[in-house]
Enzyme design. Structure first.
Site, PDB file in Angstrom:
ATOM      1  N   SER A 113      21.472  50.579  13.037  1.00 27.75           N
ATOM      2  CA  SER A 113      21.694  51.234  11.841  1.00 27.75           C
ATOM      3  C   SER A 113      22.106  52.765  11.973  1.00 27.75           C
ATOM      4  O   SER A 113      23.258  53.013  12.548  1.00 27.75           O
ATOM      5  CB  SER A 113      20.445  51.332  11.017  1.00 27.75           C
ATOM      6  OG  SER A 113      20.586  51.817   9.874  1.00 27.75           O
ATOM      7  N   HIS A 114      21.562  53.552  11.662  1.00 26.60           N
ATOM      8  CA  HIS A 114      22.206  55.004  11.440  1.00 26.60           C
ATOM      9  C   HIS A 114      21.513  55.728  12.819  1.00 26.60           C
ATOM     10  O   HIS A 114      21.780  57.044  13.068  1.00 26.60           O
ATOM     11  CB  HIS A 114      21.107  55.872  10.381  1.00 26.60           C
ATOM     12  CG  HIS A 114      19.637  55.438  10.624  1.00 26.60           C
ATOM     13  ND1 HIS A 114      19.008  54.125  10.360  1.00 26.60           N
ATOM     14  CD2 HIS A 114      18.598  56.395  11.030  1.00 26.60           C
ATOM     15  CE1 HIS A 114      17.847  54.389  10.494  1.00 26.60           C
ATOM     16  NE2 HIS A 114      17.528  55.385  10.966  1.00 26.60           N
ATOM     17  N   ASP A 277      26.185  54.894   6.527  1.00 19.94           N
ATOM     18  CA  ASP A 277      25.666  54.695   7.805  1.00 19.94           C
ATOM     19  C   ASP A 277      26.372  53.855   8.925  1.00 19.94           C
ATOM     20  O   ASP A 277      27.160  53.315   8.587  1.00 19.94           O
ATOM     21  CB  ASP A 277      24.123  54.687   7.798  1.00 19.94           C
ATOM     22  CG  ASP A 277      23.794  53.325   7.685  1.00 19.94           C
ATOM     23  OD1 ASP A 277      24.428  52.440   6.785  1.00 19.94           O
ATOM     24  OD2 ASP A 277      22.572  52.639   8.066  1.00 19.94           O
ATOM     25  N   ASP A 279      25.675  50.929   9.986  1.00 22.19           N
ATOM     26  CA  ASP A 279      26.085  49.492   9.528  1.00 22.19           C
ATOM     27  C   ASP A 279      26.201  49.246   8.219  1.00 22.19           C
ATOM     28  O   ASP A 279      26.249  48.198   7.577  1.00 22.19           O
ATOM     29  CB  ASP A 279      24.929  48.549  10.016  1.00 22.19           C
ATOM     30  CG  ASP A 279      23.648  49.096   9.226  1.00 22.19           C
ATOM     31  OD1 ASP A 279      23.322  50.376   9.147  1.00 22.19           O
ATOM     32  OD2 ASP A 279      22.669  48.276   9.176  1.00 22.19           O
ATOM     33  N   ASP A 281      24.715  50.155   5.303  1.00 22.15           N
ATOM     34  CA  ASP A 281      23.392  49.768   4.508  1.00 22.15           C
ATOM     35  C   ASP A 281      23.033  50.817   3.535  1.00 22.15           C
ATOM     36  O   ASP A 281      22.661  50.767   2.805  1.00 22.15           O
ATOM     37  CB  ASP A 281      22.493  48.674   4.726  1.00 22.15           C
ATOM     38  CG  ASP A 281      21.967  49.346   6.049  1.00 22.15           C
ATOM     39  OD1 ASP A 281      22.227  50.149   6.473  1.00 22.15           O
ATOM     40  OD2 ASP A 281      20.778  48.661   6.420  1.00 22.15           O
ATOM     41  N   ARG A 282      23.476  52.297   4.141  1.00 25.42           N
ATOM     42  CA  ARG A 282      22.851  53.305   3.468  1.00 25.42           C
ATOM     43  C   ARG A 282      23.836  54.129   2.722  1.00 25.42           C
ATOM     44  O   ARG A 282      25.054  53.940   2.806  1.00 25.42           O
ATOM     45  CB  ARG A 282      21.964  54.158   4.369  1.00 25.42           C
ATOM     46  CG  ARG A 282      21.112  53.540   5.082  1.00 25.42           C
ATOM     47  CD  ARG A 282      20.379  54.897   6.198  1.00 25.42           C
ATOM     48  NE  ARG A 282      19.109  54.156   6.782  1.00 25.42           N
ATOM     49  CZ  ARG A 282      18.048  54.935   7.050  1.00 25.42           C
ATOM     50  NH1 ARG A 282      18.322  56.404   7.370  1.00 25.42           N
ATOM     51  NH2 ARG A 282      17.036  54.541   7.521  1.00 25.42           N
ATOM     52  N   LYS A 376      20.156  46.229   1.672  1.00 23.10           N
ATOM     53  CA  LYS A 376      20.698  47.363   0.863  1.00 23.10           C
ATOM     54  C   LYS A 376      22.077  47.521   1.209  1.00 23.10           C
ATOM     55  O   LYS A 376      22.799  47.167   2.222  1.00 23.10           O
ATOM     56  CB  LYS A 376      20.067  48.861   1.339  1.00 23.10           C
ATOM     57  CG  LYS A 376      19.600  49.202   2.709  1.00 23.10           C
ATOM     58  CD  LYS A 376      18.897  50.339   3.102  1.00 23.10           C
ATOM     59  CE  LYS A 376      18.729  50.662   4.380  1.00 23.10           C
ATOM     60  NZ  LYS A 376      17.555  50.147   4.997  1.00 23.10           N
TER      61      LYS A 376
HETATM   62  C1  G1P Z   1      13.291  53.891   8.096  1.00 28.69           C
HETATM   63  C2  G1P Z   1      13.326  53.979   6.872  1.00 28.69           C
HETATM   64  C3  G1P Z   1      13.109  52.721   5.931  1.00 28.69           C
HETATM   65  C4  G1P Z   1      14.261  51.837   6.159  1.00 28.69           C
HETATM   66  C5  G1P Z   1      14.479  51.548   7.622  1.00 28.69           C
HETATM   67  C6  G1P Z   1      15.583  50.834   8.063  1.00 28.69           C
HETATM   68  O1  G1P Z   1      12.348  53.058   8.731  1.00 28.69           O
HETATM   69  O2  G1P Z   1      12.265  54.942   6.550  1.00 28.69           O
HETATM   70  O3  G1P Z   1      13.032  53.040   4.458  1.00 28.69           O
HETATM   71  O4  G1P Z   1      14.218  50.771   5.689  1.00 28.69           O
HETATM   72  O5  G1P Z   1      14.584  52.831   8.324  1.00 28.69           O
HETATM   73  O6  G1P Z   1      16.894  51.486   7.557  1.00 28.69           O
HETATM   74  P1  G1P Z   1      11.198  53.917   9.459  1.00 28.69           P
HETATM   75  O7  G1P Z   1      11.868  54.551  10.511  1.00 28.69           O
HETATM   76  O8  G1P Z   1      10.689  54.892   8.420  1.00 28.69           O
HETATM   77  O9  G1P Z   1      10.181  52.809   9.879  1.00 28.69           O
HETATM   78 ZN    ZN Z   2      21.659  51.075   8.230  1.00 31.32          ZN
END
Ligand code: G1P
Ligand code: ZN
Length: 543
Positions: A113-114, A277, A279, A281-282, A376
């Site tokens: 992800s990010h 981000d 991938d 999704d954000r 998302k």
């Molecule tokens: C974080 C975000 C959560 C999101 C997840 C995946 O998880 O807080 O809302 O679904 O990344 O993108 P966390 O690191 O808080 O468990």
């Molecule tokens: Zn992501």
């Protein structure tokens, strides 16, 4: 072609977190680490023989290696077909769409992800089920259990697939089809939004900047915004996916997109700024002179969704993760539709979406989406915003202000303390948990505690229960403190503190957010002693 059964020994640390298994790249590079996890996934699934598996990733470092391994293991385990994005790329929402559209058995989404990428960065792998969404806890628990006892995996001794060519190839008896990563996704977006209206918006001189942060949305945003919708070339910045995200941090927040934010706050800046981000999704949404918090964005999108063709019949309900502000609750109340509060992580929305009880979902962590996929979706949120702007012909700022004047404003912030000592973080949470029973009725910094608990979710669809999902301290005036440990970090613990205060429709909507929340910040420090316990004087990131 003979199937090879390779002996292996288990790793103890393959427990999927909020969003699959996420670790540093060198962890994934240990002998058989990835193989063990993929075989554990396949061992936890029933009836995969002859079925179709989708594989795609965000293009980060190790994506290419992991995909080749995954394809061989899939073939050796009896999948009939693999659909893989060209170049190994599929944004997470696009992967979700491909699984649904082609009625695949499931999919492997390769992404962290990010989180930063590169040889020392993070990698991740997540299994999504046939509805296109992340596997529910029942399956991730089974995968983890299997990973602790696995003693062999199956693979084939075959050459690498050429991922650069669209078309069909074979690995053993399994067909591998390399597909255009963008086409099906772009087609789906055209069914949801009024592309003519958005084209008209751009034609009228509306200006926008979209930052792909050198990650997967580059090809999607260029094809849709600049290609189909006619935004000028150059609207999409940093649009070529790079394995290390150009050594950046592909998280669309005000820290990593500060330049964009600053630009949007100037008169010569564009009308609208957005980012996604690693991938895809954000989303980050900034109007001229107006940053829209993800919690507000969820509420605004839900309140205005009917302006887009895909939602013109209205929405069935809204779901938000527990730490997300209650701004959307007020919209649901006004619309007279269902509102659900779920634990953090998109997987909890799947059941509600599947049975049609909710249409739009969101998280404070810059995630919004709808029933069009089961993830998302960053670009979806941007396109819905553009559709709303095209119809309402107002600025983002004007739309946000009107919303607050109607529903009131939920001042909201999140303070993250990253990479803190795990033992200290766990002790902090445990001690706070121990104080909860005595809090209701107490007046702290002038605010009376209405309830204090550790959130337990009862899924209304399948009846499952998820406990210990985060500490909530709610106050009589609608203010709230939430505290939980991240389930996606890869080093130490990340402590997240979420703060919220409600200001009614006729109240003060122009306060500085941190000032507005200062009393709650003080209460949190008094109860949790974050500074003393973590040795940190301030959060690593404030969003
Ligand atoms: C974080 C975000 C959560 C999101 C997840 C995946 O998880 O807080 O809302 O679904 O990344 O993108 P966390 O690191 O808080 O468990
Ligand atoms: Zn992501």
């Amino acid at each position: 072609m003979t199937i090879q059964t390779i002996k292996t020994t288990p790793y103890a640390d393959q427990k999927p977190g909020t969003s699959g298994l996420r670790k540093r790249v060198p962890v994934f590079q240990q002998p058989n680490y990835l193989e063990n996890f993929i075989q554990s996934i396949f061992d936890s699934l029933e009836g995969l023989g002859g079925k179709t598996l989708v594989i795609g990733g965000d293009g980060r470092f190790y994506n290419d290696v992991a995909i080749q391994k995954a394809i061989r293991i899939a073939a050796a385990n009896g999948f009939g077909k693999v659909l893989v994005g060209q170049g190994g790329l599929l944004s997470t929402p696009a992967a979700s769409n491909i699984i649904r559209h082609y009625k695949a058995f499931g999919g492997l989404v390769l992404s962290a992800s990010h989180n930063p990428g590169g040889p020392e960065g993070d990698f991740g792998i997540k299994y999504n089920v046939s509805n296109g969404g992340p596997a529910p806890e029942k399956i991730t628990d089974a995968i983890f259990a299997r990973s602790k006892v696995i003693d062999s995996y199956k693979t084939l001794d075959t050459p690498d697939i050429d991922l650069s060519k669209i078309g069909t190839q074979k690995v053993g008896d399994m067909v591998v089809e390399v597909i255009d990563p963008v086409a099906d996704y772009a087609a789906l977006m055209q069914t949801l939004f009024d592309f003519d209206a958005i084209r008209g918006l751009f034609a009228s001189g509306f200006t926008m900047t979209f930052d792909s942060l050198h990650a997967v949305t580059g090809p999607y945003a260029k094809a849709i915004l600049e290609g189909i919708l006619g935004a000028p070339a150059g609207t999409v910045k940093n649009g070529v996916p790079s394995p290390s995200f150009n050594d950046g941090h592909p998280d669309p927040n005000l820290v990593y997109c500060k330049d964009m934010y600053d630009l949007l706050m100037t008169p010569q800046g564009p009308d609208f700024g957005a980012a996604s981000d690693g991938d895809g999704d954000r989303n980050l949404i900034i109007g001229k002179n107006r940053f829209v918090t993800p919690s507000d964005s969820l509420a605004l999108l839900a309140a205005n969704a009917h302006l887009a063709p895909g939602y013109k019949a209205g929405i069935a309900g809204i779901a938000r993760s527990m730490p997300t502000s209650a701004a959307a609750d007020r919209v649901a109340e006004k619309l007279g539709i269902e509102m659900h509060e779920t634990p953090t992580g998109w997987k909890f929305f799947g059941n509600l979406l599947d049975v049609g009880r909710v249409t739009i979902c969101g998280e404070e962590s810059a995630g919004t989406g709808s029933n069009h996929v089961r993830e998302k979706d960053g670009l979806w949120a941007v396109l819905l915003w553009l559709n709303i702007l095209a119809v309402r012909k107002q600025s983002v700022d004007a739309i946000v202000r009107e919303h607050w004047a109607t529903y009131g404003r939920n001042y909201y912030t999140r303070h993250d303390y990253e990479e803190v000592d795990s033992a200290a973080a766990n002790a902090l949470v445990d001690d706070l948990r121990g104080q909860l029973a005595a809090l209701p009725g107490q007046v702290l910094n002038g605010l009376e505690v209405a309830y204090a608990d550790d959130f337990t979710y009862h899924d209304p669809v399948d009846g499952s229960t998820s406990a210990k999902q985060g500490i909530r301290i709610g106050f009589k005036d609608g203010s709230r403190i939430v505290l939980r440990l991240s389930g996606t970090g890869t080093v130490g613990a990340t402590l997240r503190v979420y703060l919220e205060r409600y200001e009614p429709a006729d109240g003060q909507h122009d306060l500085d957010t941190q000032d507005a929340l200062a009393p709650l910040i003080g209460i949190t420090e008094n109860l949790a002693a974050i500074k003393g316990r973590t040795g940190r004087n301030e959060p690593s990131v404030i969003t």
